[in-house]
Design a protein around this motif. Structure first.
Motif, PDB file in Angstrom:
ATOM      1  N   THR A 170       1.071  -1.339   0.099  1.00 21.30           N
ATOM      2  CA  THR A 170      -0.091   0.227   0.176  1.00 21.30           C
ATOM      3  C   THR A 170       0.932   1.310  -0.130  1.00 21.30           C
ATOM      4  O   THR A 170       1.918   1.241   1.107  1.00 21.30           O
ATOM      5  N   SER A 171       0.713   2.179  -0.951  1.00 21.18           N
ATOM      6  CA  SER A 171       1.368   3.253  -0.936  1.00 21.18           C
ATOM      7  C   SER A 171       1.045   4.276   0.161  1.00 21.18           C
ATOM      8  O   SER A 171      -0.030   4.426   0.530  1.00 21.18           O
ATOM      9  N   ILE A 172       2.038   4.976   0.633  1.00 20.20           N
ATOM     10  CA  ILE A 172       1.874   5.895   1.667  1.00 20.20           C
ATOM     11  C   ILE A 172       2.214   7.295   1.545  1.00 20.20           C
ATOM     12  O   ILE A 172       3.262   7.523   0.845  1.00 20.20           O
ATOM     13  N   GLU A 173       1.364   8.336   1.603  1.00 16.46           N
ATOM     14  CA  GLU A 173       1.538   9.814   1.410  1.00 16.46           C
ATOM     15  C   GLU A 173       2.544  10.161   2.456  1.00 16.46           C
ATOM     16  O   GLU A 173       2.375   9.789   3.635  1.00 16.46           O
ATOM     17  N   VAL A 174       3.769  11.072   1.825  1.00 19.06           N
ATOM     18  CA  VAL A 174       4.803  11.302   2.744  1.00 19.06           C
ATOM     19  C   VAL A 174       4.686  12.839   2.791  1.00 19.06           C
ATOM     20  O   VAL A 174       5.051  13.460   3.858  1.00 19.06           O
ATOM     21  N   THR A 175       4.426  13.590   1.707  1.00 16.44           N
ATOM     22  CA  THR A 175       4.544  15.124   1.727  1.00 16.44           C
ATOM     23  C   THR A 175       3.818  15.721   0.361  1.00 16.44           C
ATOM     24  O   THR A 175       3.598  14.918  -0.598  1.00 16.44           O
ATOM     25  N   THR A 176       3.471  17.005   0.768  1.00 19.24           N
ATOM     26  CA  THR A 176       2.860  17.730  -0.397  1.00 19.24           C
ATOM     27  C   THR A 176       3.804  19.087  -0.471  1.00 19.24           C
ATOM     28  O   THR A 176       4.145  19.676   0.531  1.00 19.24           O
ATOM     29  N   VAL A 177       4.386  19.496  -1.642  1.00 18.72           N
ATOM     30  CA  VAL A 177       5.107  20.504  -2.053  1.00 18.72           C
ATOM     31  C   VAL A 177       4.566  21.610  -2.959  1.00 18.72           C
ATOM     32  O   VAL A 177       3.917  21.184  -3.823  1.00 18.72           O
ATOM     33  N   LYS A 178       4.714  22.765  -2.620  1.00 19.24           N
ATOM     34  CA  LYS A 178       4.241  23.910  -3.434  1.00 19.24           C
ATOM     35  C   LYS A 178       5.783  24.398  -4.024  1.00 19.24           C
ATOM     36  O   LYS A 178       6.344  24.987  -3.678  1.00 19.24           O
ATOM     37  N   ALA A 179       5.483  24.238  -5.636  1.00 21.73           N
ATOM     38  CA  ALA A 179       6.448  24.853  -6.262  1.00 21.73           C
ATOM     39  C   ALA A 179       6.501  26.097  -6.489  1.00 21.73           C
ATOM     40  O   ALA A 179       5.812  26.867  -6.181  1.00 21.73           O
ATOM     41  N   VAL A 180       7.682  26.826  -7.092  1.00 17.44           N
ATOM     42  CA  VAL A 180       7.469  28.327  -7.557  1.00 17.44           C
ATOM     43  C   VAL A 180       7.728  28.179  -8.884  1.00 17.44           C
ATOM     44  O   VAL A 180       8.081  27.327  -9.764  1.00 17.44           O
ATOM     45  N   ILE A 181       7.111  29.400  -9.495  1.00 18.79           N
ATOM     46  CA  ILE A 181       7.335  29.425 -11.025  1.00 18.79           C
ATOM     47  C   ILE A 181       8.711  30.005 -11.493  1.00 18.79           C
ATOM     48  O   ILE A 181       9.294  30.712 -10.783  1.00 18.79           O
ATOM     49  N   ASP A 182       9.204  29.114 -12.607  1.00 18.30           N
ATOM     50  CA  ASP A 182      10.362  29.358 -13.008  1.00 18.30           C
ATOM     51  C   ASP A 182      10.285  30.848 -14.007  1.00 18.30           C
ATOM     52  O   ASP A 182       9.790  30.590 -15.008  1.00 18.30           O
ATOM     53  N   PRO A 183      10.733  31.898 -13.534  1.00 21.94           N
ATOM     54  CA  PRO A 183      10.588  33.178 -14.195  1.00 21.94           C
ATOM     55  C   PRO A 183      11.402  32.981 -15.880  1.00 21.94           C
ATOM     56  O   PRO A 183      11.086  34.013 -16.634  1.00 21.94           O
ATOM     57  N   ARG A 184      12.102  32.000 -16.132  1.00 15.70           N
ATOM     58  CA  ARG A 184      12.816  31.827 -17.379  1.00 15.70           C
ATOM     59  C   ARG A 184      12.137  31.131 -18.199  1.00 15.70           C
ATOM     60  O   ARG A 184      12.200  31.309 -19.455  1.00 15.70           O
ATOM     61  N   GLY A 185      11.024  30.696 -17.833  1.00 17.39           N
ATOM     62  CA  GLY A 185      10.126  29.918 -18.668  1.00 17.39           C
ATOM     63  C   GLY A 185      10.656  28.506 -19.050  1.00 17.39           C
ATOM     64  O   GLY A 185      11.398  27.975 -18.575  1.00 17.39           O
ATOM     65  N   PRO A 186      10.090  27.963 -20.136  1.00 11.84           N
ATOM     66  CA  PRO A 186      10.378  26.708 -20.533  1.00 11.84           C
ATOM     67  C   PRO A 186      11.825  26.581 -21.085  1.00 11.84           C
ATOM     68  O   PRO A 186      12.198  27.535 -21.584  1.00 11.84           O
ATOM     69  N   TYR A 187      12.380  25.432 -20.890  1.00 11.50           N
ATOM     70  CA  TYR A 187      13.849  25.032 -21.049  1.00 11.50           C
ATOM     71  C   TYR A 187      14.555  26.301 -20.729  1.00 11.50           C
ATOM     72  O   TYR A 187      15.582  26.548 -21.338  1.00 11.50           O
ATOM     73  N   GLU A 188      14.480  26.696 -19.639  1.00 13.95           N
ATOM     74  CA  GLU A 188      15.428  27.905 -18.946  1.00 13.95           C
ATOM     75  C   GLU A 188      15.472  29.110 -19.663  1.00 13.95           C
ATOM     76  O   GLU A 188      16.378  29.721 -19.758  1.00 13.95           O
ATOM     77  N   GLY A 189      14.576  29.270 -20.302  1.00 16.01           N
ATOM     78  CA  GLY A 189      14.361  30.523 -21.336  1.00 16.01           C
ATOM     79  C   GLY A 189      15.075  30.482 -22.875  1.00 16.01           C
ATOM     80  O   GLY A 189      14.993  31.222 -23.342  1.00 16.01           O
ATOM     81  N   LYS A 190      15.352  28.997 -22.990  1.00 17.43           N
ATOM     82  CA  LYS A 190      16.120  28.825 -24.179  1.00 17.43           C
ATOM     83  C   LYS A 190      15.090  28.523 -25.453  1.00 17.43           C
ATOM     84  O   LYS A 190      15.572  28.289 -26.664  1.00 17.43           O
ATOM     85  N   SER A 191      13.725  28.494 -25.395  1.00 13.96           N
ATOM     86  CA  SER A 191      12.948  28.321 -26.369  1.00 13.96           C
ATOM     87  C   SER A 191      11.977  29.200 -26.782  1.00 13.96           C
ATOM     88  O   SER A 191      10.937  29.098 -27.572  1.00 13.96           O
ATOM     89  N   GLY A 192      12.461  30.747 -26.362  1.00 11.30           N
ATOM     90  CA  GLY A 192      11.532  31.846 -26.736  1.00 11.30           C
ATOM     91  C   GLY A 192      10.174  31.750 -26.216  1.00 11.30           C
ATOM     92  O   GLY A 192       9.445  32.411 -26.714  1.00 11.30           O
ATOM     93  N   GLY A 193       9.942  30.917 -24.873  1.00  7.12           N
ATOM     94  CA  GLY A 193       8.541  31.087 -24.359  1.00  7.12           C
ATOM     95  C   GLY A 193       7.840  29.918 -24.842  1.00  7.12           C
ATOM     96  O   GLY A 193       6.770  30.021 -24.754  1.00  7.12           O
ATOM     97  N   HIS A 194       8.324  29.242 -25.848  1.00  8.94           N
ATOM     98  CA  HIS A 194       7.327  28.263 -26.643  1.00  8.94           C
ATOM     99  C   HIS A 194       7.471  27.115 -25.731  1.00  8.94           C
ATOM    100  O   HIS A 194       8.542  26.115 -25.361  1.00  8.94           O
TER     101      HIS A 194
END
Length: 216
Positions: A170-194
């Motif tokens: 049986t799986s056991i829940e261990v934690t819930t985490v709230k991430a932050v938005i990466d201001p660089r966007g996708p692919y660390e900003g290397k895709s032009g925001g795509h």
């Protein structure tokens, strides 16, 4: 110190990679898997692991998170599942049990890019080391099972819930985490925001019903 600065420090720590020489767990390797709600597609840019011996395993997992996308909008992405599957991922070969996991991913239904550090406490590692008698319904046998898998469910809005589980366990829940938005966007900003495009089935659901924020 802001969350983003803390994560940036972790990124710096994850710039190298070495191999652990010994392990504290009663099995050879453990699994890291990711899942997402129906239609809420996720692309994992990287999931990097630091184990308890301070060894670093960059891109231990990358790619799509496991997800259901029933046709005709028959699925339901709302809420957390009563029974959690570990999800699609990989075996983290050569690593000891994890100390922290760094994840950067694209939530394609929004779209948005998130990053987070999941700190794994000793209590979770104790669950992963502990053997328990378990009945496997598939073959009708009792085994000594271990929760040797970590499953992470990634949700729009940057929420991640973490479970440990294993075969016939049986799986056991261990934690819930709230991430932050990466201001660089996708692919660390290397895709032009795509972003990567949604599949046709997921796009049809999101266009009709939207993203069910508040249900998680």
């Amino acid at each position: 110190m802001s969350n983003f600065i803390r994560i940036a420090l972790v990124v710096f720590l994850l710039s190298g990679c070495t191999v652990a020489s010994s392990q504290s767990m009663p099995y050879k390797s453990w699994d890291l898997g990711f899942s997402a709600p129906d239609y809420m597609e996720v692309w994992i840019e990287t999931a990097d692991v630091v184990d308890i011996q301070e060894q670093v395993y960059p891109r231990a997992v990358s790619g799509v998170a496991s997800m259901q996308a029933p046709p005709n909008n028959a699925g339901d992405p709302r809420g957390w599942p009563k029974k959690i599957a570990i999800g699609g991922g990989k075996r983290v070969t050569g690593a000891d049990l994890p100390k922290q996991i760094y994840v950067r991913w694209q939530s394609l239904a929004e779209p948005q890019t998130y990053l987070m550090v999941i700190k794994i406490p000793e209590t979770t590692r104790e669950l992963m080391r502990k053997g328990e008698k378990a009945f496997c319904a598939a073959d009708g046998k009792w085994i000594t099972g271990y929760r040797q898998s970590i499953g992470i469910r990634l949700i729009p809005g940057g929420i991640a819930r973490v479970w440990v589980g294993g075969p016939c366990m049986t799986s056991i829940e261990v934690t819930t985490v709230k991430a932050v938005i990466d201001p660089r966007g996708p692919y660390e900003g290397k895709s032009g925001g795509h972003y990567r495009p949604l599949s046709a089935v997921s796009k049809a659901y999101v266009e009709k019903f939207g993203v069910p924020y508040g249900s998680w």
